[in-house]
Scaffold this motif. Structure first.
Motif, short mmCIF file in Angstrom:
data_model
loop_
_atom_site.label_atom_id
_atom_site.label_comp_id
_atom_site.label_asym_id
_atom_site.label_seq_id
_atom_site.Cartn_x
_atom_site.Cartn_y
_atom_site.Cartn_z
N VAL A 1 8.42 4.07 13.42
CA VAL A 1 7.60 5.23 13.81
C VAL A 1 7.18 5.07 15.26
N MET B 1 -3.60 -8.81 -1.55
CA MET B 1 -2.74 -7.70 -2.00
C MET B 1 -3.58 -6.66 -2.73
N ARG C 1 -1.11 -16.48 -3.65
CA ARG C 1 -2.02 -16.70 -4.79
C ARG C 1 -2.62 -15.38 -5.24
N GLU D 1 10.13 3.08 6.97
CA GLU D 1 9.86 1.64 7.10
C GLU D 1 10.67 1.07 8.26
N GLU E 1 -4.53 -2.89 3.43
CA GLU E 1 -5.61 -3.86 3.18
C GLU E 1 -6.76 -3.68 4.14
N ARG F 1 11.13 -2.13 9.11
CA ARG F 1 11.96 -3.30 8.77
C ARG F 1 13.14 -2.87 7.90
N ALA G 1 0.84 -1.20 0.00
CA ALA G 1 0.00 0.00 0.00
C ALA G 1 0.88 1.25 0.00
N ARG H 1 4.00 -7.65 4.64
CA ARG H 1 3.49 -9.02 4.72
C ARG H 1 3.83 -9.85 3.47
C1 LIG Z 1 -0.46 -15.58 5.78
C2 LIG Z 1 -0.93 -14.61 4.75
C3 LIG Z 1 -1.39 -15.08 3.53
C4 LIG Z 1 -1.83 -14.18 2.55
N1 LIG Z 1 -2.21 -14.68 1.34
C5 LIG Z 1 -2.49 -13.82 0.34
C6 LIG Z 1 -2.66 -14.31 -0.98
O1 LIG Z 1 -2.56 -15.52 -1.25
N2 LIG Z 1 -2.91 -13.41 -1.97
C7 LIG Z 1 -2.98 -12.07 -1.73
O2 LIG Z 1 -3.22 -11.31 -2.68
N3 LIG Z 1 -2.80 -11.57 -0.48
C8 LIG Z 1 -2.55 -12.42 0.55
N4 LIG Z 1 -2.29 -11.93 1.81
C9 LIG Z 1 -2.57 -10.52 2.11
C10 LIG Z 1 -1.48 -9.53 1.69
O3 LIG Z 1 -0.23 -9.97 2.11
C11 LIG Z 1 -1.79 -8.18 2.35
O4 LIG Z 1 -3.13 -7.81 2.13
C12 LIG Z 1 -0.89 -7.05 1.84
O5 LIG Z 1 0.43 -7.46 1.68
C13 LIG Z 1 -1.00 -5.90 2.83
O6 LIG Z 1 -0.21 -4.81 2.42
P1 LIG Z 1 -0.20 -3.47 3.27
O7 LIG Z 1 0.71 -2.55 2.60
O8 LIG Z 1 -1.60 -3.06 3.52
O9 LIG Z 1 0.36 -3.89 4.71
P2 LIG Z 1 1.82 -4.40 5.15
O10 LIG Z 1 2.38 -5.29 4.14
O11 LIG Z 1 1.66 -4.95 6.53
O12 LIG Z 1 2.66 -3.06 5.17
C14 LIG Z 1 2.77 -2.25 6.31
C15 LIG Z 1 4.20 -1.82 6.47
O13 LIG Z 1 4.31 -1.00 7.63
C16 LIG Z 1 5.54 -1.30 8.29
N5 LIG Z 1 5.46 -0.89 9.69
C17 LIG Z 1 4.78 -1.48 10.70
N6 LIG Z 1 4.98 -0.81 11.85
C18 LIG Z 1 5.80 0.23 11.56
C19 LIG Z 1 6.35 1.29 12.32
N7 LIG Z 1 6.13 1.42 13.63
N8 LIG Z 1 7.16 2.19 11.69
C20 LIG Z 1 7.41 2.09 10.35
N9 LIG Z 1 6.91 1.10 9.60
C21 LIG Z 1 6.10 0.19 10.19
C22 LIG Z 1 5.64 -2.81 8.12
O14 LIG Z 1 6.96 -3.27 8.33
C23 LIG Z 1 5.16 -3.00 6.68
O15 LIG Z 1 6.21 -2.93 5.75
C24 LIG Z 1 -1.84 -12.79 2.82
C25 LIG Z 1 -1.37 -12.32 4.04
C26 LIG Z 1 -0.91 -13.21 4.99
C27 LIG Z 1 -0.38 -12.69 6.30
#
Ligand SMILES: Cc1cc2nc3c(=O)[nH]c(=O)nc-3n(C[C@H](O)[C@H](O)[C@H](O)COP(=O)(O)OP(=O)(O)OC[C@H]3O[C@@H](n4cnc5c(N)ncnc54)[C@H](O)[C@@H]3O)c2cc1C
Length: 528
Positions: free
Chosen positions: A296, A496, A116, A74, A487, A76, A55, A82
């Motif tokens: 953060v 995703m 997937r 970030e 998400e 990490r 995102a 995720r």
């Molecule tokens: C087990 C599992 C299976 C999944 N299977 C699928 C699938 O098959 N297909 C699919 O499309 N999706 C799948 N997903 C969902 C998908 O991974 C997520 O919806 C998507 O990656 C979320 O992205 P995001 O950017 O919203 O959140 P995130 O990826 O969580 O990004 C948030 C970011 O914020 C950072 N952050 C957190 N705290 C701090 C802080 N204090 N300071 C600075 N940075 C911070 C984190 O490190 C991270 O990089 C799955 C997820 C999981 C856990």
């Protein structure tokens, strides 16, 4: 007949007829499936993005195209959040434990997060196309995998091929319904002709014989395969319906309806070489704006702009910007200081997240392929493992990693509460009931418990009706200069596609504010 480029140009075909032919000849670029063409510029505005998951990076990518300056913080030391493909040297840190490092062989990996992509997640596929990420088909459904029920019935404690149960159950239920319809016992207004058609359908659907009885067929597989000479092949008798029921194989753990779910229907895709390829492609575009290792600690709206405190390895620092997009998962955000409104603050604390975990197990030999003809797909169990996933890449290769469990809720909690060695031991012990080859062939493993994983603290937002009504609505609006994305800000939780859709919606909202436009996402904009 194939036509050459020159033939085509000479014929001077009409424009409408010409279009598909020009595409086929590679003379036109395909139009982006999901163009995002906003008007106006964001030059001079600085947007601070919290989190370099999909995102955060997709938002920075789109804002960058519009002229905004972005900085991403970030926590990490890698991008993707995720989206985590575990390979040699990958590390993960869970609360209360030392970091784990993967010892898989070079070239071996498993997707601990997303694995997937549904064929209708157009935005995910759009970005894969736009960023040149190669995809391959992900085999989600495989009749050659097993059901393994731990229990008391005659089919318990042994593996049974999915195709046997699917076809026996389909046959018996078709037989029951055909008999009931035939005897006029079904309370539906059917003409004689309709009745006949339904019965014909049920005979085909259930593999019934001429008497409308189910007596097994080669759909459920062979006990002796057909071959040359007099080898005509033989099929086993069907399992008895009562045995299937008493062995728990018609319980929720084994319903095949999961495969009918919209998101899990074939065709499904995966990124070649690991799903982190998607994150890496975005990192290539916006990586220069990412500050890694920056956790953060506090988010404060100011009269104008926003101020964020973060900690890196040299200490605490502050950064200000005009606007902020926070993509930090709510489970993590609820422990970060802020001056948001009481409604937003409550919403952040209130949304529950899925408990879920996976383990990748590397084996010396792909015995599931060599010995059992299983190429991709999922084995279902009613024990702690819930599901085993066979890899959908490197078929017929030498080694391989299978996902030894992918579980949720209570089972994931119990598994996650064990230490790494105990999880692996349980996965091997239970898994070898299905595949005794585990004992000989196992090399190394790596488990991820998402609710304990630092900076995630959960699999995905799991909205109850109450949380959707109160919390979700409260977070849809920005809190002064801070917008919420990720998400959890969509109805596409656990996908995703949710991260991408929310990134675009947030970019549209910000751009509308900055340029005083009406922008109706996902449509294009018009300056008023
Ligand atoms: C087990 C599992 C299976 C999944 N299977 C699928 C699938 O098959 N297909 C699919 O499309 N999706 C799948 N997903 C969902 C998908 O991974 C997520 O919806 C998507 O990656 C979320 O992205 P995001 O950017 O919203 O959140 P995130 O990826 O969580 O990004 C948030 C970011 O914020 C950072 N952050 C957190 N705290 C701090 C802080 N204090 N300071 C600075 N940075 C911070 C984190 O490190 C991270 O990089 C799955 C997820 C999981 C856990």
């Amino acid at each position: 007949m194939p036509i050459s480029r020159r033939d085509f140009l000479r014929t001077g075909t009409s424009a409408i007829a010409a279009y598909p032919a020009m595409m086929a000849l590679g003379m036109l670029r395909t139009a982006p499936a999901h163009a995002f063409d906003l008007e106006g510029s964001g030059a001079g505005k600085h947007v601070l993005i919290l989190g370099a998951g999909l995102a955060g990076m997709a938002a920075a990518y789109e804002l960058g195209k519009l002229g905004y300056r972005c900085t991403i913080l970030e926590a990490r030391t890698r991008a993707g959040g995720r989206v985590f493909s575990v390979r040699k040297g990958s590390t993960n840190r869970e609360t209360g434990a030392a970091a784990q490092t993967a010892a898989f062989d070079d070239g071996q990996y498993f997707n601990a997060g997303p694995s997937r992509i549904p064929h209708h997640h157009e935005l995910t596929l759009h970005y894969c196309k736009e960023l040149g990420i190669p995809l391959q088909v992900y085999n989600n459904i495989n009749e050659a995998t097993y059901y393994f029920s731990e229990g008391k019935g005659p089919l318990s404690n042994k593996k049974v091929r999915v195709r046997e149960i699917h076809n026996d159950v389909r046959g018996y239920t078709a037989e029951l319904l055909a008999k009931a319809i035939d005897q006029g016992k079904v309370d539906a207004e059917l003409t004689k002709e309709d009745t006949q058609k339904i019965i014909e359908f049920l005979r085909a659907e259930g593999g019934l014989d001429i008497d409308k009885l189910y007596k097994a067929s080669d759909r459920r597989g062979f006990i002796e395969h057909p071959g040359a000479g007099n080898k005509s092949g033989s099929i086993a008798n069907p399992h008895k319906l009562a045995d299937i029921i008493s062995s728990g194989l018609m319980d929720p753990d084994f319903y095949n309806v999961a495969e009918y779910a919209y998101e899990l229907q074939m065709t499904m895709f995966q990124a070649v070489g690991g799903m982190d390829t998607i994150a890496k492609a975005f990192e290539k575009k916006v990586g220069k704006d990412v500050r890694f290792g920056c956790e953060v600690k506090s988010i404060q709206n100011q009269a104008e702009g926003v101020s964020v405190t973060y900690k890196d390895k040299t200490g605490e620092k502050q950064i200000t910007a005009d606007l902020c997009i926070c993509t930090i998962p709510l489970t993590v955000l609820s422990n970060i200081e802020h001056n948001f409104s009481p409604d937003v603050s409550r919403a952040i604390d209130f949304v529950p997240y899925m408990q879920t975990g996976k383990i990748g197990l590397q084996f010396k030999r792909r015995f599931w392929e060599e010995d059992e003809q299983i190429y991709g797909g999922i084995t279902h169990t009613n024990n702690e493992l819930a599901q085993l996933f066979y890899p959908s890449y490197d078929y017929l290769g030498k080694k391989g990693i299978l996902i030894g469990y992918y579980n949720f809720n209570e089972r994931a909690k119990k598994m996650g509460d064990l230490d790494f060695a105990q999880r692996q031991q349980l996965a091997l012990e239970k898994g070898s009931l299905i595949h005794p080859q585990y004992k000989q062939e196992f090399e190394t493993g790596f488990s991820v418990c998402w609710q304990k994983t630092e900076y995630s603290l959960g699999g995905w937002a799991l909205y109850t009706a109450a949380a959707r009504k109160a919390s979700y609505t409260a977070l849809q609006q920005p809190d002064k200069q801070v917008y919420f994305a990720g998400e959890h800000m969509t109805y596409l939780n656990a996908w995703m596609a949710g991260a991408f859709e929310s990134a675009r919606k947030t970019v549209a909202d910000i751009h509308a504010r900055v340029t005083a436009q009406r922008v109706a996402y996902p449509a294009t904009s018009s300056i008023v």
